[in-house]
Design a protein around this motif. Structure first.
Motif, mmCIF file in Angstrom:
data_model
loop_
_atom_site.group_PDB
_atom_site.id
_atom_site.type_symbol
_atom_site.label_atom_id
_atom_site.label_comp_id
_atom_site.label_asym_id
_atom_site.label_seq_id
_atom_site.Cartn_x
_atom_site.Cartn_y
_atom_site.Cartn_z
ATOM 1 N N ILE A 14 0.847 -1.192 0.000
ATOM 2 C CA ILE A 14 0.000 0.000 0.000
ATOM 3 C C ILE A 14 0.890 1.253 0.000
ATOM 4 C CG2 ILE A 14 -1.820 1.236 1.245
ATOM 5 C CD1 ILE A 14 -2.632 -1.595 0.193
ATOM 6 N N PRO A 15 0.578 2.260 -0.818
ATOM 7 C CA PRO A 15 1.368 3.500 -0.800
ATOM 8 C C PRO A 15 1.367 4.137 0.600
ATOM 9 C CG PRO A 15 -0.037 3.448 -2.733
ATOM 10 C CD PRO A 15 -0.466 2.289 -1.865
ATOM 11 N N ILE A 34 -13.431 -2.886 10.662
ATOM 12 C CA ILE A 34 -12.741 -4.057 10.110
ATOM 13 C C ILE A 34 -12.326 -5.067 11.176
ATOM 14 C CG2 ILE A 34 -11.960 -2.801 8.071
ATOM 15 C CD1 ILE A 34 -9.140 -2.718 9.322
ATOM 16 N N LEU A 35 -12.394 -4.666 12.455
ATOM 17 C CA LEU A 35 -12.042 -5.554 13.565
ATOM 18 C C LEU A 35 -13.150 -5.540 14.622
ATOM 19 C CD1 LEU A 35 -8.351 -4.359 13.790
ATOM 20 C CD2 LEU A 35 -9.064 -6.679 13.149
ATOM 21 N N GLN A 155 -6.486 -3.345 0.297
ATOM 22 C CA GLN A 155 -6.353 -4.122 -0.944
ATOM 23 C C GLN A 155 -7.726 -4.464 -1.522
ATOM 24 O OE1 GLN A 155 -3.824 -7.287 0.540
ATOM 25 N NE2 GLN A 155 -1.991 -6.325 -0.315
ATOM 26 N N SER A 156 -8.691 -4.752 -0.653
ATOM 27 C CA SER A 156 -10.045 -5.101 -1.111
ATOM 28 C C SER A 156 -10.860 -3.884 -1.506
ATOM 29 C CB SER A 156 -10.791 -5.834 0.011
ATOM 30 O OG SER A 156 -10.164 -7.042 0.331
ATOM 31 N N ASN A 157 -10.436 -2.710 -1.084
ATOM 32 C CA ASN A 157 -11.151 -1.464 -1.365
ATOM 33 C C ASN A 157 -10.169 -0.451 -1.945
ATOM 34 O OD1 ASN A 157 -13.939 -1.890 0.053
ATOM 35 N ND2 ASN A 157 -12.393 -2.700 1.446
ATOM 36 N N PRO A 158 -9.796 -0.626 -3.214
ATOM 37 C CA PRO A 158 -8.737 0.197 -3.800
ATOM 38 C C PRO A 158 -9.043 1.699 -3.856
ATOM 39 C CG PRO A 158 -9.772 -1.188 -5.465
ATOM 40 C CD PRO A 158 -10.322 -1.619 -4.146
#
Length: 162
Positions: A14-15, A34-35, A155-158
């Motif tokens: 990821i940048p 997310i958690l 990664q799943s949400n570019p």
């Protein structure tokens, strides 16, 4: 009383600015999303996320902690530096730690991803080394888990945090 300095270096694709924004700037919104099995909520009880702000982390039952308070010491989005101090939490007070502070720096990697360098300083009290080392081990594992969950989400949400 002793001092233990623990360093971690984690890398991902990821940048840097995108990762920093998700992992540090917006963690109060992102982590409970997310958690959800770890966090009930994360909210500011003082300030709005800048230096001096107090962040209250509320954990789910069974996580080993009820609440923890962080004071943000530095939030430097230009240089991707985030520093905080735990001012209240499990194992604080009369138990094993006098204070815990964390310095985090996100840097660019040659492949366009980033490197997260984290240095946590534990000021201990007492001599219960087994409990202290176990707490540090769990903290490191948790940090890696938060890192991995954030990377997976990005990664799943570019389009998130661009």
């Amino acid at each position: 009383m002793g001092v233990i300095v623990d360093e971690q270096v984690l890398t991902c694709s990821i940048p840097p600015a995108r990762f920093f924004k998700a992992f540090f700037v917006d963690s109060n919104n992102l982590f409970p999303k997310i958690l959800p099995t770890v966090f009930k909520s994360i909210e500011y009880t003082e300030g709005n996320g800048g230096p001096g702000s107090i962040k209250l982390l509320s954990f789910q039952e069974g996580s080993g902690a009820d609440v923890m308070k962080h004071r943000i010491e530095e939030m430097d989005e230009a240089n991707l530096v985030y520093k905080f101090k735990i001012i209240e939490g499990p194992k604080m007070g009369v138990l094993d730690f006098e204070s815990v502070s964390s310095v985090n720096k996100v840097e660019g990697a040659a492949d366009g991803g980033c490197i997260l360098k984290s240095v946590v300083t534990y000021n201990t009290k007492g001599d219960n080394q087994n409990a202290i080392q176990e707490t540090i081990k769990k903290a490191k594992e948790g940090f890696v888990g938060f890192f991995q969950a954030t990377v997976g989400h990005l990664q799943s949400n570019p389009d998130a945090y661009n």
